[in-house]
Scaffold this motif. Structure first.
Motif, PDB file in Angstrom:
ATOM      1  N   LEU A   1     -22.644 -15.833 -59.860  1.00 15.43           N
ATOM      2  CA  LEU A   1     -23.659 -15.560 -58.849  1.00 15.43           C
ATOM      3  C   LEU A   1     -24.314 -14.233 -59.242  1.00 15.43           C
ATOM      4  O   LEU A   1     -23.681 -13.183 -59.184  1.00 15.43           O
ATOM      5  CB  LEU A   1     -23.026 -15.467 -57.461  1.00 15.43           C
ATOM      6  N   PRO A   2     -25.574 -14.270 -59.669  1.00 17.12           N
ATOM      7  CA  PRO A   2     -26.211 -13.060 -60.198  1.00 17.12           C
ATOM      8  C   PRO A   2     -26.589 -12.045 -59.128  1.00 17.12           C
ATOM      9  O   PRO A   2     -27.021 -12.406 -58.032  1.00 17.12           O
ATOM     10  CB  PRO A   2     -27.465 -13.606 -60.887  1.00 17.12           C
ATOM     11  N   CYS A   3     -26.418 -10.777 -59.479  1.00 13.56           N
ATOM     12  CA  CYS A   3     -26.818  -9.679 -58.600  1.00 13.56           C
ATOM     13  C   CYS A   3     -26.930  -8.432 -59.468  1.00 13.56           C
ATOM     14  O   CYS A   3     -26.023  -8.135 -60.251  1.00 13.56           O
ATOM     15  CB  CYS A   3     -25.783  -9.484 -57.499  1.00 13.56           C
ATOM     16  N   HIS A   4     -28.038  -7.722 -59.339  1.00 11.53           N
ATOM     17  CA  HIS A   4     -28.281  -6.512 -60.127  1.00 11.53           C
ATOM     18  C   HIS A   4     -28.968  -5.468 -59.260  1.00 11.53           C
ATOM     19  O   HIS A   4     -29.765  -5.814 -58.388  1.00 11.53           O
ATOM     20  CB  HIS A   4     -29.158  -6.812 -61.347  1.00 11.53           C
ATOM     21  N   ASP A   5     -28.661  -4.203 -59.542  1.00  8.55           N
ATOM     22  CA  ASP A   5     -29.352  -3.106 -58.869  1.00  8.55           C
ATOM     23  C   ASP A   5     -29.311  -1.883 -59.772  1.00  8.55           C
ATOM     24  O   ASP A   5     -28.322  -1.661 -60.473  1.00  8.55           O
ATOM     25  CB  ASP A   5     -28.704  -2.791 -57.518  1.00  8.55           C
ATOM     26  N   SER A   6     -30.366  -1.120 -59.761  1.00 13.55           N
ATOM     27  CA  SER A   6     -30.474   0.036 -60.653  1.00 13.55           C
ATOM     28  C   SER A   6     -29.979   1.337 -60.031  1.00 13.55           C
ATOM     29  O   SER A   6     -30.042   2.383 -60.679  1.00 13.55           O
ATOM     30  CB  SER A   6     -31.926   0.210 -61.102  1.00 13.55           C
TER      31      SER A   6
ATOM     32  N   ILE B   1     -23.654   3.876 -56.676  1.00  8.68           N
ATOM     33  CA  ILE B   1     -23.079   2.789 -55.874  1.00  8.68           C
ATOM     34  C   ILE B   1     -21.616   3.107 -55.631  1.00  8.68           C
ATOM     35  O   ILE B   1     -20.849   3.320 -56.579  1.00  8.68           O
ATOM     36  CB  ILE B   1     -23.230   1.432 -56.585  1.00  8.68           C
ATOM     37  N   ILE B   2     -21.216   3.148 -54.363  1.00  9.33           N
ATOM     38  CA  ILE B   2     -19.814   3.422 -54.049  1.00  9.33           C
ATOM     39  C   ILE B   2     -19.079   2.173 -53.556  1.00  9.33           C
ATOM     40  O   ILE B   2     -17.861   2.114 -53.630  1.00  9.33           O
ATOM     41  CB  ILE B   2     -19.664   4.575 -53.030  1.00  9.33           C
ATOM     42  N   THR B   3     -19.832   1.180 -53.070  1.00  8.13           N
ATOM     43  CA  THR B   3     -19.212  -0.057 -52.603  1.00  8.13           C
ATOM     44  C   THR B   3     -20.091  -1.247 -52.961  1.00  8.13           C
ATOM     45  O   THR B   3     -21.303  -1.186 -52.813  1.00  8.13           O
ATOM     46  CB  THR B   3     -19.018  -0.050 -51.061  1.00  8.13           C
ATOM     47  N   VAL B   4     -19.453  -2.324 -53.451  1.00  6.85           N
ATOM     48  CA  VAL B   4     -20.113  -3.607 -53.670  1.00  6.85           C
ATOM     49  C   VAL B   4     -19.353  -4.613 -52.821  1.00  6.85           C
ATOM     50  O   VAL B   4     -18.127  -4.694 -52.897  1.00  6.85           O
ATOM     51  CB  VAL B   4     -20.063  -4.048 -55.150  1.00  6.85           C
ATOM     52  N   GLU B   5     -20.080  -5.356 -51.994  1.00  3.65           N
ATOM     53  CA  GLU B   5     -19.454  -6.364 -51.149  1.00  3.65           C
ATOM     54  C   GLU B   5     -20.151  -7.704 -51.354  1.00  3.65           C
ATOM     55  O   GLU B   5     -21.365  -7.798 -51.224  1.00  3.65           O
ATOM     56  CB  GLU B   5     -19.551  -5.969 -49.673  1.00  3.65           C
ATOM     57  N   TRP B   6     -19.365  -8.710 -51.705  1.00  3.81           N
ATOM     58  CA  TRP B   6     -19.838 -10.078 -51.737  1.00  3.81           C
ATOM     59  C   TRP B   6     -19.277 -10.757 -50.502  1.00  3.81           C
ATOM     60  O   TRP B   6     -18.062 -10.742 -50.273  1.00  3.81           O
ATOM     61  CB  TRP B   6     -19.353 -10.788 -53.003  1.00  3.81           C
TER      62      TRP B   6
ATOM     63  N   GLN C   1     -18.488  -9.601 -62.819  1.00  2.00           N
ATOM     64  CA  GLN C   1     -18.741  -9.877 -64.228  1.00  2.00           C
ATOM     65  C   GLN C   1     -18.561  -8.608 -65.073  1.00  2.00           C
ATOM     66  O   GLN C   1     -18.012  -8.639 -66.158  1.00  2.00           O
ATOM     67  CB  GLN C   1     -20.143 -10.445 -64.409  1.00  2.00           C
ATOM     68  N   ASP C   2     -19.034  -7.482 -64.548  1.00  2.00           N
ATOM     69  CA  ASP C   2     -18.831  -6.183 -65.189  1.00  2.00           C
ATOM     70  C   ASP C   2     -17.956  -5.371 -64.253  1.00  2.00           C
ATOM     71  O   ASP C   2     -18.433  -4.833 -63.254  1.00  2.00           O
ATOM     72  CB  ASP C   2     -20.176  -5.485 -65.432  1.00  2.00           C
TER      73      ASP C   2
ATOM     74  N   SER D   1     -22.903  -8.934 -60.638  1.00  2.00           N
ATOM     75  CA  SER D   1     -22.745 -10.381 -60.539  1.00  2.00           C
ATOM     76  C   SER D   1     -21.291 -10.766 -60.299  1.00  2.00           C
ATOM     77  O   SER D   1     -20.366 -10.138 -60.817  1.00  2.00           O
ATOM     78  CB  SER D   1     -23.240 -11.053 -61.820  1.00  2.00           C
ATOM     79  N   LEU D   2     -21.110 -11.822 -59.511  1.00  2.00           N
ATOM     80  CA  LEU D   2     -19.788 -12.317 -59.138  1.00  2.00           C
ATOM     81  C   LEU D   2     -19.481 -13.589 -59.923  1.00  2.00           C
ATOM     82  O   LEU D   2     -20.310 -14.502 -59.973  1.00  2.00           O
ATOM     83  CB  LEU D   2     -19.747 -12.628 -57.635  1.00  2.00           C
TER      84      LEU D   2
END
Length: 145
Positions: A25-30, A34-39, A73-74, A83-84
């Motif tokens: 599941l793609p997701c990108h941000d520049s 970033i301190i938290t990523v939530e899917w 993914q990374d 990305s998840l």
């Protein structure tokens, strides 16, 4: 300010796969801090598919159906790749997933992507369907000539 204030409709995608596949599941941000990523998956309690904070995933808040089946993914979230990867998908994975981030110094999460995932048997993928259509078209073209 809510996450809706940051979201653009262009960030929504539809993905289709079949049971047993690994699907990204793609997701990108520049953003740099970033301190938290939530899917999250809509309608799920708890709603977290994966939560990444303090440089590692947080299994305590994760829904049981996704334990040991998902990862970023990374895993160091370098270069904005959030990305998840969802392993061994089932039809129960069908639904709407949100990718949200929290940036250092911000007040609240920011939705940066929405993925509508459909997992169904018999799905052949776009390239197989294109090959079939081209074969049928070629056959009819040869019949006419």
């Amino acid at each position: 300010m809510t996450s809706a204030d940051f979201f653009s409709p262009a960030d929504q995608r539809n993905i289709t796969g079949k049971p047993g596949q690994n699907i990204t599941l793609p997701c990108h941000d520049s953003a740099k801090d970033i301190i938290t990523v939530e899917w999250k998956k809509r309608g799920l309690e708890p709603e977290y598919v994966l939560r990444y904070r303090n440089n590692h995933t947080d299994p305590e808040s994760q829904h049981l159906s996704f334990k040991n089946r998902v990862y970023l993914q990374d895993r160091q979230i370098k270069d904005g790749n959030l990305s998840l990867v969802l392993e061994n998908t089932t039809s129960n994975d069908t639904g709407t997933f949100n990718c949200e981030i929290r940036i250092k110094g911000s007040r609240g999460s920011k939705t940066i992507g929405i993925i509508n995932l459909t997992v169904k048997s018999g799905y052949r993928g776009g390239s197989a369907q294109l090959a079939i259509c081209l074969s049928v078209f070629s056959y009819f073209l040869l019949m006419v000539l």
